[in-house]
Scaffold this motif. Structure first.
Motif, PDB file in Angstrom:
ATOM      1  N   MET B   1       0.839  -1.200   0.000  1.00 49.18           N
ATOM      2  CA  MET B   1       0.000   0.000   0.000  1.00 49.18           C
ATOM      3  C   MET B   1       0.873   1.249   0.000  1.00 49.18           C
ATOM      4  SD  MET B   1      -3.063   0.976   2.527  1.00 49.18           S
ATOM      5  CE  MET B   1      -2.037   2.048   3.490  1.00 49.18           C
ATOM      6  N   THR B   2       1.801   1.313  -0.957  1.00 54.20           N
ATOM      7  CA  THR B   2       2.592   2.539  -1.051  1.00 54.20           C
ATOM      8  C   THR B   2       1.833   3.574  -1.859  1.00 54.20           C
ATOM      9  OG1 THR B   2       3.647   1.525  -2.919  1.00 54.20           O
ATOM     10  CG2 THR B   2       4.801   1.422  -0.850  1.00 54.20           C
ATOM     11  N   THR B   6       5.029   8.477  -2.493  1.00 54.90           N
ATOM     12  CA  THR B   6       6.273   7.724  -2.304  1.00 54.90           C
ATOM     13  C   THR B   6       6.840   7.258  -3.631  1.00 54.90           C
ATOM     14  OG1 THR B   6       5.086   6.900  -0.386  1.00 54.90           O
ATOM     15  CG2 THR B   6       7.242   6.022  -0.774  1.00 54.90           C
ATOM     16  N   ILE B   9       8.444  10.263  -5.446  1.00 51.62           N
ATOM     17  CA  ILE B   9       9.706  10.658  -4.816  1.00 51.62           C
ATOM     18  C   ILE B   9      10.800   9.638  -5.125  1.00 51.62           C
ATOM     19  CG2 ILE B   9      10.815  10.993  -2.593  1.00 51.62           C
ATOM     20  CD1 ILE B   9       9.164  13.285  -3.262  1.00 51.62           C
ATOM     21  N   CYS B  13      14.365  10.145  -6.849  1.00 52.15           N
ATOM     22  CA  CYS B  13      15.543   9.855  -6.021  1.00 52.15           C
ATOM     23  C   CYS B  13      16.563   8.965  -6.726  1.00 52.15           C
ATOM     24  CB  CYS B  13      15.116   9.149  -4.747  1.00 52.15           C
ATOM     25  SG  CYS B  13      15.183  10.150  -3.298  1.00 52.15           S
ATOM     26  N   VAL B  45      19.619   2.740  -2.355  1.00 49.85           N
ATOM     27  CA  VAL B  45      18.582   3.252  -3.252  1.00 49.85           C
ATOM     28  C   VAL B  45      17.929   2.110  -4.035  1.00 49.85           C
ATOM     29  CG1 VAL B  45      19.885   3.856  -5.309  1.00 49.85           C
ATOM     30  CG2 VAL B  45      18.001   5.231  -4.634  1.00 49.85           C
ATOM     31  N   LEU B  48      15.493   0.769  -1.673  1.00 46.87           N
ATOM     32  CA  LEU B  48      14.290   1.621  -1.643  1.00 46.87           C
ATOM     33  C   LEU B  48      13.360   1.288  -2.803  1.00 46.87           C
ATOM     34  CD1 LEU B  48      12.822   4.128  -0.459  1.00 46.87           C
ATOM     35  CD2 LEU B  48      14.064   5.464  -2.108  1.00 46.87           C
ATOM     36  N   TYR B  50      13.134  -1.653  -4.301  1.00 44.49           N
ATOM     37  CA  TYR B  50      12.515  -2.929  -3.969  1.00 44.49           C
ATOM     38  C   TYR B  50      11.364  -2.735  -2.988  1.00 44.49           C
ATOM     39  CZ  TYR B  50      16.068  -5.894  -6.095  1.00 44.49           C
ATOM     40  OH  TYR B  50      16.868  -6.551  -6.973  1.00 44.49           O
ATOM     41  N   VAL B  51      11.574  -1.872  -1.978  1.00 43.48           N
ATOM     42  CA  VAL B  51      10.552  -1.710  -0.940  1.00 43.48           C
ATOM     43  C   VAL B  51       9.325  -1.011  -1.498  1.00 43.48           C
ATOM     44  CG1 VAL B  51      10.043  -0.478   1.182  1.00 43.48           C
ATOM     45  CG2 VAL B  51      12.118  -1.782   0.999  1.00 43.48           C
ATOM     46  N   VAL B  52       9.535   0.057  -2.272  1.00 41.06           N
ATOM     47  CA  VAL B  52       8.405   0.876  -2.691  1.00 41.06           C
ATOM     48  C   VAL B  52       7.603   0.205  -3.793  1.00 41.06           C
ATOM     49  CG1 VAL B  52       7.825   3.043  -3.812  1.00 41.06           C
ATOM     50  CG2 VAL B  52       9.387   3.025  -1.918  1.00 41.06           C
ATOM     51  N   LEU B  55       8.989  -6.377  -4.692  1.00 39.48           N
ATOM     52  CA  LEU B  55      10.030  -7.202  -5.321  1.00 39.48           C
ATOM     53  C   LEU B  55       9.515  -7.912  -6.564  1.00 39.48           C
ATOM     54  CD1 LEU B  55      12.889  -8.158  -5.008  1.00 39.48           C
ATOM     55  CD2 LEU B  55      12.107  -9.991  -3.576  1.00 39.48           C
TER      56      LEU B  55
END
Lengths: 88, 139
Positions: B1-2, B6, B9, B13, B45, B48, B50-52, B55
């Motif tokens: 649920m990003t 995010t 950004i 980034c 980075v 980041l 992967y997280v946002v 995967l």
């Protein structure tokens, strides 16, 4: 290059770190601690910027940039883990 | 649920931080910087991303084998260390050369820079290999 105003602002920013440390140690829940770490890192980045001007050296700016990026990524990762229970 | 904030950004980034990591790598041994912190910036980075974006989605367009990066970096760093022995010098001896480039003026080329590039790849490979494989195991 070294004025009284910069010394006062540095002093107050160092004082502003103390409640963050208190909240990190004492914080009842994990989101409190995450917010406190984020706020403390922001204050440290500001301190590094002013200290770079006081010392007349650009080397502190690299440190500030690295600290800002790593703090941003860590806060986002921990927030997502707390929100959903998984990192990815 | 990003959220969309995010994701936007993160898209801004990623190229900036990769550029900053390469600049830290090339700043080398006289200024703050070097292989380790450059690799940490690059790995953070990518982590980041992967997280946002997740995967599973990132794997569809960007899926390098990070263990190979680790091996390449370790090989490069070891070969740099051995190169000085063939010229009759000590192990890990560094050579310094000043070259004059048209647009950049005088720059300093050091053979320890190759070792730094090896460290850069070792740090990227090991951190992202651990991060990806630890995060991957729930499916």
């Amino acid at each position: 290059m070294n004025s009284l105003l910069l010394d006062i602002s540095l002093t107050f920013m160092i004082i502003a770190i103390i409640p963050c440390i208190y909240r990190i140690i004492k914080g009842p829940t994990i989101p409190d601690r995450v917010i406190a770490v984020d706020a403390m890192t922001t204050v440290i980045v500001a301190v590094l910027g002013i200290y770079s001007y006081v010392q007349g050296s650009v080397f502190f700016m690299d440190v500030a940039l690295v600290l800002a990026v790593i703090s941003f990524i860590g806060t986002i990762t921990i927030s997502k883990y707390l929100d959903e229970g998984v990192v990815f | 649920m990003t959220t969309i904030i995010t994701k936007t950004i993160t898209k801004v980034c990623i190229p900036l931080v990769i550029l900053f990591s390469i600049s830290l790598l090339l700043a080398g041994h006289n200024n703050p910087g070097g292989g380790f912190i450059g690799g940490v910036m690059f790995a953070s980075v990518i982590a980041l991303m992967y997280v946002v974006f997740g995967l599973k989605y990132v794997k569809t367009f960007f899926n390098p084998d990070w263990a190979k990066w680790f091996g390449f970096g370790l090989t490069l760093a070891s070969l740099t260390a051995f190169a000085a022995m063939f010229f009759g010098h000590n192990f890990f001896r560094s050579a310094v050369e000043f070259v004059h480039l048209p647009l950049f003026g005088e720059i300093e080329l050091v053979s320890a820079g190759l070792f730094d590039i090896g460290v850069y790849f070792v740090v990227i490979g090991s951190l992202l290999f651990i991060f990806k494989n630890v995060g991957d195991d729930n499916e």
